[in-house]
Design a protein around this motif. Structure first.
Motif, PDB file in Angstrom:
ATOM      1  N   ILE A  47      40.157  41.383  39.209  1.00  0.00           N
ATOM      2  CA  ILE A  47      40.444  42.298  38.107  1.00  0.00           C
ATOM      3  C   ILE A  47      39.156  42.491  37.319  1.00  0.00           C
ATOM      4  O   ILE A  47      38.457  41.523  37.041  1.00  0.00           O
ATOM      5  CB  ILE A  47      41.517  41.706  37.169  1.00  0.00           C
ATOM      6  N   CYS A  48      38.873  43.726  36.925  1.00  0.00           N
ATOM      7  CA  CYS A  48      37.737  43.999  36.044  1.00  0.00           C
ATOM      8  C   CYS A  48      38.271  44.607  34.742  1.00  0.00           C
ATOM      9  O   CYS A  48      39.008  45.586  34.777  1.00  0.00           O
ATOM     10  CB  CYS A  48      36.740  44.957  36.686  1.00  0.00           C
ATOM     11  N   HIS A 137      36.047  39.608  31.040  1.00  0.00           N
ATOM     12  CA  HIS A 137      37.209  39.201  30.259  1.00  0.00           C
ATOM     13  C   HIS A 137      36.999  39.428  28.760  1.00  0.00           C
ATOM     14  O   HIS A 137      37.954  39.662  28.023  1.00  0.00           O
ATOM     15  CB  HIS A 137      37.557  37.742  30.552  1.00  0.00           C
ATOM     16  N   ARG A 138      35.744  39.388  28.309  1.00  0.00           N
ATOM     17  CA  ARG A 138      35.485  39.606  26.875  1.00  0.00           C
ATOM     18  C   ARG A 138      35.910  41.004  26.428  1.00  0.00           C
ATOM     19  O   ARG A 138      36.132  41.237  25.248  1.00  0.00           O
ATOM     20  CB  ARG A 138      34.022  39.353  26.532  1.00  0.00           C
ATOM     21  N   PRO A 145      48.739  39.925  28.566  1.00  0.00           N
ATOM     22  CA  PRO A 145      49.047  38.498  28.711  1.00  0.00           C
ATOM     23  C   PRO A 145      47.888  37.814  29.446  1.00  0.00           C
ATOM     24  O   PRO A 145      47.105  38.476  30.125  1.00  0.00           O
ATOM     25  CB  PRO A 145      50.313  38.493  29.574  1.00  0.00           C
ATOM     26  N   GLU A 146      47.785  36.508  29.312  1.00  0.00           N
ATOM     27  CA  GLU A 146      46.783  35.765  30.073  1.00  0.00           C
ATOM     28  C   GLU A 146      47.266  35.655  31.515  1.00  0.00           C
ATOM     29  O   GLU A 146      48.440  35.422  31.764  1.00  0.00           O
ATOM     30  CB  GLU A 146      46.570  34.369  29.478  1.00  0.00           C
ATOM     31  N   PHE A 147      46.362  35.842  32.446  1.00  0.00           N
ATOM     32  CA  PHE A 147      46.684  35.681  33.862  1.00  0.00           C
ATOM     33  C   PHE A 147      46.379  34.243  34.240  1.00  0.00           C
ATOM     34  O   PHE A 147      45.224  33.834  34.255  1.00  0.00           O
ATOM     35  CB  PHE A 147      45.872  36.650  34.719  1.00  0.00           C
ATOM     36  N   GLU A 148      47.408  33.464  34.539  1.00  0.00           N
ATOM     37  CA  GLU A 148      47.242  32.052  34.833  1.00  0.00           C
ATOM     38  C   GLU A 148      46.755  31.840  36.262  1.00  0.00           C
ATOM     39  O   GLU A 148      47.007  32.655  37.141  1.00  0.00           O
ATOM     40  CB  GLU A 148      48.561  31.323  34.620  1.00  0.00           C
ATOM     41  N   VAL A 153      35.719  35.087  34.088  1.00  0.00           N
ATOM     42  CA  VAL A 153      34.309  35.234  33.764  1.00  0.00           C
ATOM     43  C   VAL A 153      34.226  36.208  32.587  1.00  0.00           C
ATOM     44  O   VAL A 153      34.778  37.308  32.660  1.00  0.00           O
ATOM     45  CB  VAL A 153      33.517  35.769  34.983  1.00  0.00           C
ATOM     46  N   GLU A 154      33.556  35.822  31.518  1.00  0.00           N
ATOM     47  CA  GLU A 154      33.505  36.645  30.324  1.00  0.00           C
ATOM     48  C   GLU A 154      32.713  37.939  30.531  1.00  0.00           C
ATOM     49  O   GLU A 154      33.032  38.956  29.943  1.00  0.00           O
ATOM     50  CB  GLU A 154      32.933  35.863  29.139  1.00  0.00           C
TER      51      GLU A 154
END
Length: 156
Positions: A47-48, A137-138, A145-148, A153-154
């Protein structure tokens, strides 16, 4: 969650090729004017969250799986190409269907070997291409939601 749904999800995950395994995929644009086939490692699906991907997709992020140029082939049609210049100055060719606008892939511009970042939503096997990593991710939208269970990578 009902037991049947949990079992169905587990069966889908267990049906995934294991790390490093190659998987043949095929797909194309929404209207069918462009089709392709490729061989990919599904474990490299990512994912980007970068702002360019948000703008180019018109949504919160983009999901891609890479394929080296010798493992990617357009089987019908010719995509239109838009050259995007990243904040780093890198140039990326963004391929899309000129009829329906479906984004198909991105790749580098210029000499050297190419890697095609295939847009997972265009693959018939998209259900099996589960992201394992997220980058930029930043820039992720705060309401996602957070992907567990995923490497994060920020930047890139």
């Amino acid at each position: 969650m009902p037991v049947e749904l949990r079992l169905l999800r587990r069966e889908r995950v267990e049906a995934q090729p294991k790390g490093g395994a190659k998987m043949k995929i095929d797909g194309g644009c929404h209207c069918g004017a462009i089709t392709y086939e490729a061989e990919v490692d599904p474990e490299k699906t990512s994912i980007c969250h970068c702002i360019d991907c948000q703008q180019l997709t018109g949504t919160a992020f983009r999901v891609t799986v890479p394929a080296p140029e010798d493992h990617y082939r357009i089987t019908k049609g010719t995509p239109k190409i838009y050259i995007k210049i990243a904040s780093s100055g890198a140039r990326r060719a963004q391929a899309f269907c000129g009829e329906c606008g479906s984004h198909l892939y991105a790749t580098s511009v210029g000499d050297g070997p190419k890697v095609y970042g295939i847009r997972v939503g265009t693959a018939r096997q998209r259900e099996q291409l589960i992201p394992r990593k997220q980058i930029w991710h930043r820039s992720a939208l705060h309401w996602l939601p957070e992907f567990e269970g995923m490497t994060t990578v920020e930047e890139q």
